[in-house]
Design a protein around this motif. Structure first.
Motif, PDB file in Angstrom:
ATOM      1  N   VAL A 183       0.928  -1.257  -0.042  1.00 43.34           N
ATOM      2  CA  VAL A 183       0.080   0.117  -0.054  1.00 43.34           C
ATOM      3  C   VAL A 183       0.851   1.391   0.056  1.00 43.34           C
ATOM      4  O   VAL A 183       1.787   1.304   0.873  1.00 43.34           O
ATOM      5  N   ALA A 221       1.351   4.590   1.167  1.00 46.85           N
ATOM      6  CA  ALA A 221       0.853   5.469   1.942  1.00 46.85           C
ATOM      7  C   ALA A 221       1.218   6.909   1.906  1.00 46.85           C
ATOM      8  O   ALA A 221       0.496   7.972   2.023  1.00 46.85           O
ATOM      9  N   PRO A 260      -8.671  13.129   5.054  1.00 46.54           N
ATOM     10  CA  PRO A 260      -9.687  11.928   5.605  1.00 46.54           C
ATOM     11  C   PRO A 260      -8.766  10.817   5.999  1.00 46.54           C
ATOM     12  O   PRO A 260      -7.470  10.769   5.716  1.00 46.54           O
ATOM     13  N   GLY A 291      -6.943   7.531   6.243  1.00 48.12           N
ATOM     14  CA  GLY A 291      -6.173   6.906   5.211  1.00 48.12           C
ATOM     15  C   GLY A 291      -5.413   7.680   4.216  1.00 48.12           C
ATOM     16  O   GLY A 291      -4.488   7.258   3.321  1.00 48.12           O
ATOM     17  N   SER A 292      -5.366   8.918   4.606  1.00 46.02           N
ATOM     18  CA  SER A 292      -4.371   9.968   3.659  1.00 46.02           C
ATOM     19  C   SER A 292      -3.040   9.959   4.013  1.00 46.02           C
ATOM     20  O   SER A 292      -2.357  10.498   2.878  1.00 46.02           O
ATOM     21  N   GLY A 293      -2.623   9.406   4.999  1.00 51.26           N
ATOM     22  CA  GLY A 293      -1.269   9.415   5.441  1.00 51.26           C
ATOM     23  C   GLY A 293      -0.780  10.173   6.446  1.00 51.26           C
ATOM     24  O   GLY A 293       0.611  10.122   6.832  1.00 51.26           O
ATOM     25  N   LYS A 294      -1.529  10.798   7.176  1.00 49.45           N
ATOM     26  CA  LYS A 294      -1.277  11.709   8.474  1.00 49.45           C
ATOM     27  C   LYS A 294      -0.556  11.050   9.592  1.00 49.45           C
ATOM     28  O   LYS A 294       0.483  11.533   9.794  1.00 49.45           O
ATOM     29  N   SER A 295      -0.997   9.610   9.843  1.00 52.02           N
ATOM     30  CA  SER A 295      -0.357   8.966  11.126  1.00 52.02           C
ATOM     31  C   SER A 295       1.265   8.541  10.577  1.00 52.02           C
ATOM     32  O   SER A 295       1.947   8.428  11.321  1.00 52.02           O
TER      33      SER A 295
END
Ligand code: ADP
Length: 239
Positions: A35, A37, A56, A58-62
């Motif tokens: 995936v 990210a 949103p 799943g957009s990669g923040k974490s």
């Protein structure tokens, strides 16, 4: 390599790309499909700046926060903390840099339930080798700075959500980090409690770089600058 570059940004991400489950082995199964990210993410964060990461789920923040904290090494690109590229350090070097320079606040507090508020706050100080009496003293001071001077010996289960997050913030500050990362810090809190926690975060962030990931407008309103992500790409970077 030495840390503590006083002149550059506190945090610099350069062309960072990250794929989860990316292996070069021949036996990767279908279920282990990689995936992507993050795709070529470049962001600088200055000291004294509160940066909001918006996007949103799943957009990669974490993934960005984990990379800054040295909890993951991106597939490509550089992640510098105070001028040191974490991707070039050994695991041990990354851990050491995180313990010295980065405080982390999670959505679900991540407190140890069997330890008092004070013992939770003192925990990171064990890892940096501070003697017990100094740990207790510092933890007590920090708890009073976050308004919990009368909750020092309480267990997390005896505290409200807002109080738990205050303990978590005090813990993140225990080593006096230059950088504070917070992943949806108000996600478990009601609006008023969340607002108080945000006020505290920005207050303690004055001389630090603070990076807060959230999809909540109220959280982003306290940021000096908001970076918007979609599908692992920065689509907006607004001061
Ligand atoms: P956000 O914090 O914005 O919700 P994340 O950084 O958690 O986004 O996730 C970015 C992408 O990476 C998503 O597609 C997510 O499903 C995927 N992802 C996150 N963590 C993992 C993991 N440990 N293994 C595989 N994929 C992951």
């Amino acid at each position: 390599m030495t840390v503590d570059d006083e002149t550059g940004p506190a945090v610099r991400l350069e062309d960072v790309r990250h794929e989860y489950g990316s292996t070069t082995g021949r036996f990767r199964s279908r279920s282990e499909q990689a995936v992507t990210a993050l795709r070529d993410v470049s962001i600088d964060v200055e000291r004294g700046e509160v940066l909001g990461l918006e996007g949103p789920s799943g957009s990669g923040k974490s993934t960005i926060l984990h990379a800054i904290a040295g909890l993951l090494v991106p597939t490509a690109g550089a992640v510098s903390v105070l001028g040191t590229d974490l991707t070039e350090l050994s695991d041990r070097g990354r851990t050491r840099t995180r313990r010295r320079h980065v405080g982390i606040v999670f959505q679900r507090f991540h407190l140890l339930q069997s330890l008092s508020a004070r013992a939770n706050v003192a925990l990171p100080l064990v890892q940096v080798g501070l003697p017990k009496s100094a740990r207790r003293e510092r933890a007590t001071t920090l708890l009073s700075e976050v308004g919990l001077e009368d909750r020092v010996t309480h267990l997390p289960g005896e505290l409200s959500g807002g109080e738990r997050q205050r303990v978590a913030i005090a813990r993140a500050l225990s080593t006096d980090p230059d950088i504070l990362v917070a992943d949806e810090p108000t996600g478990e809190l009601d609006t008023d409690t969340g607002a108080n926690v945000l006020e505290l975060l920005t207050d303690v962030g004055r001389d630090r770089a603070v990076i807060v990931a959230s999809h909540d407008a109220a959280t982003l309103a306290v940021a000096d600058r908001v970076v918007t992500l979609r599908d692992g790409t920065v689509i907006e970077d607004e001061r």
